[in-house]
Write an enzyme that holds these catalytic residues in place. Structure first.
Site, mmCIF file in Angstrom:
data_model
loop_
_atom_site.group_PDB
_atom_site.id
_atom_site.type_symbol
_atom_site.label_atom_id
_atom_site.label_comp_id
_atom_site.label_asym_id
_atom_site.label_seq_id
_atom_site.Cartn_x
_atom_site.Cartn_y
_atom_site.Cartn_z
ATOM 1 N N HIS A 30 -11.401 -4.365 10.206
ATOM 2 C CA HIS A 30 -12.027 -4.180 8.896
ATOM 3 C C HIS A 30 -13.243 -3.260 8.948
ATOM 4 C CE1 HIS A 30 -9.467 -7.458 7.721
ATOM 5 N NE2 HIS A 30 -9.969 -7.528 6.510
ATOM 6 N N GLU A 70 0.822 -1.223 0.000
ATOM 7 C CA GLU A 70 0.000 0.000 0.000
ATOM 8 C C GLU A 70 0.849 1.264 0.000
ATOM 9 O OE1 GLU A 70 -0.749 -2.666 1.814
ATOM 10 O OE2 GLU A 70 -2.611 -3.185 0.777
#
Ligand SMILES: Cc1ncc(C[n+]2csc(CCOP(=O)(O)OP(=O)(O)O)c2C)c(N)n1
Lengths: 322, 326
Positions: free
Chosen positions: B128, B58
């Protein structure tokens, strides 16, 4: 083909630019201080001599050398350090963010390692556009322990991007010695991703140029990235505030040994003395003009403090209630 | 009229912009096979030069998008889960966002960062389920949270055309929403302009993202008892303060529902600005996740921490009953 006088000129320009800038720091004209690259000039000079004007670089918190060697105007660079509107970044960036897109300088970057993926992205865009531009990304030995640098080596190798990773191993990250921070080797990190690495004498501008020429040529020909590990030495403080705190992390003996291999002298010996003196005189003139230009330039208006925040020209609402 | 889902609207927005502007390209994990559905069909149509599957890196691919943008491209970066924005926060908030100012206007970084399922998804637990839009609004990064399919389309198109970095949060609770739309009439929605979904006179209910749908349901339920105006800012930064001011001119009372943690959340900012500068005839209320919340796994615990319709009803009823002390 090395141009000994040209390389000497660049090394001399960087050396004297920084010495003049340090004077301005002590005089209070440059606020915030600078990270001088005294002693490391040959890396910037050698690598940038291998680049074409349309090639690009990213740089670091210690970026004056790279920025000057890539062709930024010393007067506008000095004005930037002094926070003037005539500076490269109109006084909004200062020493650690100097950028000049017109000559391929995508910016000095104050976060260690953070510019490497930016360089890779710019290189990818060049390939995609069918241009044969190369991007050189400078970083210190401290950066090789940043995850983002390793991630970027992987991406650049995977996609065979025209990036030259230039590690300036000056022996220290602030006070921490390279060997105290780095398991394995710097070259080994690149090799793990299949990126060829060359270790070069970073005090010798011609040696750096020779290695950079090969790396740049390979990148331009579609051969993908490579890493240059430049062994160099920082002659001065990590930052000009170090003169205040005076942390002790290296002895006078070591400093003297390091300073004995001075890139200015090494390159200077390759240039006839008359020519060298002419270059020295010319550079003094350039820097006198640069300092005069910088100090004579206007300071920005406080009301414009958030100009340029958004590319669309919008400004945020005021922070304080009026 | 075609019945279209929010996710399909995002997909159409990217497809249309890629067809219109060759500078638009997509980076992300598994975007080729479109695991999130947003990039469905793009690889086949536009090829691997424009739809780039990245390794799980990322930090690198976010910084990479900055470099590509500096070189003239307009990347869309997709993140599979909202927590990945924490990994890339440096590259977005500290690099891409700061480039224009730090370079004195030399650079523009037109990157769009898309999270196509932000906030709680049932059973996805602590790492999440965050909805970190307030962080980006705080940092000054343009931040968009569309609630409906047509806004998802229009705001994503505007984000892709914007010359600044923009983070687009597609709330998990909204991505399944469907609407009957005239596809030919889909149009860009300007950033920074809110939307009154339902007019009312007693209280303005500011709802962010998926909570717009809860707000509309509660407003319908309370019809006859309280007249609720539902205001969806759509963009959290820049915020449509003029739109909110106009709504409060009509109602004078304010409830905010915001699916981020309370302390330093966007809900707090809306309430503070209203208190400082707008017309309020009663103390405002906000309905948020608790301070520093981490969503637990068990469904009843997860739901216990999110703004609920019950809380909205209670807040609306209490706000219309109170007034500032004379
Ligand atoms: C990611 C990050 N961590 C820490 C710092 C603070 N810092 C600035 S320069 C520096 C040392 C960097 O060492 P190196 O990469 O070897 O470069 P050098 O200073 O030797 O040129 C540190 C720790 C920073 N700017 N960025």
């Amino acid at each position: 083909m090395p141009d000994p006088a040209g390389l000497y000129r660049t090394v001399r320009l960087i050396r004297r630019f920084e010495q003049r800038a340090i004077e301005l720091v002590h005089a209070g004209e440059i606020v915030g201080g600078i990270h001088p690259c005294l002693g490391q000039e040959a890396v910037a000079a050698g690598v940038c001599a291998a680049l074409r004007p349309e090639d690009q670089i990213t740089s670091t918190h210690r970026g004056h050398g790279h920025v000057l060697a890539k062709g930024a105007d010393p007067a506008r660079m000095m004005a930037e350090l002094a926070g003037r509107t005539t500076g490269l970044n109109r006084g909004r960036g200062g020493s650690m963010h100097a950028a000049d897109f017109g000559v391929g300088i995508l910016g000095a970057n104050a976060i260690v390692g953070a510019a490497t993926p930016i360089a890779a992205g710019a290189a990818w865009a060049a390939v995609r556009a069918g241009a044969d531009r190369v991007v050189a990304t400078f970083f210190g030995d401290g950066a090789v322990n940043q995850g983002v640098v390793l991630e970027t080596l992987n991406l650049a190798a995977l996609w065979r991007l025209p990036v030259v990773f230039v590690c300036e191993d000056n022996g220290f990250a602030t006070s921490t010695r390279t060997e105290a921070a780095t398991a394995g080797t710097i070259a080994g990190r690149a090799e793990a991703f299949g990126v060829p690495a060359t270790r070069v004498d970073g005090m010798d501008a011609q040696a750096v140029l020779a290695a950079a020429d090969a790396a740049v040529a390979a990148a331009r020909a579609g051969g993908g990235p490579s890493l240059l590990e430049c062994a160099t030495y920082r002659f001065d403080a990590h930052h000009t505030w170090e003169h205040v705190a005076r942390p002790r992390y290296r002895g006078e003996d070591e400093l003297a040994r390091g300073r004995a291999r001075d890139p200015l002298e090494i390159q200077g010996e390759r240039v006839p003395s008359a020519e060298r003196e002419a270059i020295d005189a010319e550079i003094e003139q350039v820097l006198d003009d640069a300092v005069r230009f910088a100090l004579g330039s206007p300071r920005p208006e406080p009301a414009d403090a958030l100009e340029f925040l958004y590319a669309d020209g919008s400004r945020p609402r005021a922070g304080a209630l009026s | 009229m075609t019945n279209i889902s929010y996710l399909k609207a995002l997909n159409r927005a990217v497809t249309d912009e890629m067809a219109r502007d060759p500078a638009v390209c997509v980076f992300g994990e598994d975007v080729g096979v479109a695991v999130t559905n947003v990039t469905a069909g793009l690889l086949k149509r536009f090829g691997p030069d424009r739809v780039v599957d990245t390794p799980i890196s990322e930090q690198a691919f976010t910084g990479f998008a900055t470099g590509a943008a500096l070189a003239g491209l307009r990347p869309l970066v997709e993140y599979q889960i909202p927590a990945l924005l924490y990994l890339a926060f440096e590259q977005i908030a500290d690099q891409a966002h700061k480039f224009s100012l730090m370079t004195g206007g030399q650079a523009r970084v037109p990157v769009t960062y898309l999270v196509p399922s932000s906030g709680s998804r049932p059973g996805w637990a602590g790492q999440h389920s965050d909805h970190p839009y307030s962080l980006f609004a705080h940092a000054g990064v343009k931040t968009v949270v569309p609630a409906t399919p047509e806004d998802a389309y229009g705001l994503l198109v505007s984000a892709l055309r914007c010359d600044d970095p923009v983070v687009v949060f597609a709330p998990a609770g909204a991505v399944g929403v469907r609407a009957d739309l005239d596809l030919a009439a889909l149009a860009p929605v300007p950033l920074g302009v809110g939307r009154v979904h339902r007019a009312g006179t007693d209280v303005t209910l500011v709802a962010v993202g998926a909570h717009v749908h809860d707000a509309l349901a509660v407003a319908a339920e309370l019809e006859g008892e309280i007249s609720v105006e539902v205001f969806d800012p759509r963009t959290l930064h820049p915020f449509d303060w003029a739109g909110l001011a106009a709504s409060l001119e009509r109602t004078g009372r304010l409830v905010v529902v915001d699916d981020s943690n309370r302390s330093c959340g966007i809900g707090g900012e809306i309430v503070a600005t209203a208190a400082e500068q707008l017309r309020l005839t009663a103390p405002p209320r906000r309905v948020t996740r608790p301070d520093g919340a981490v969503l637990p796994f068990a469904r009843e615990l997860d739901l216990a921490l999110q703004p609920s319709r019950e809380q909205l009803r209670a807040a609306l009823r209490s706000v219309v009953k109170t007034a500032w002390e004379a």
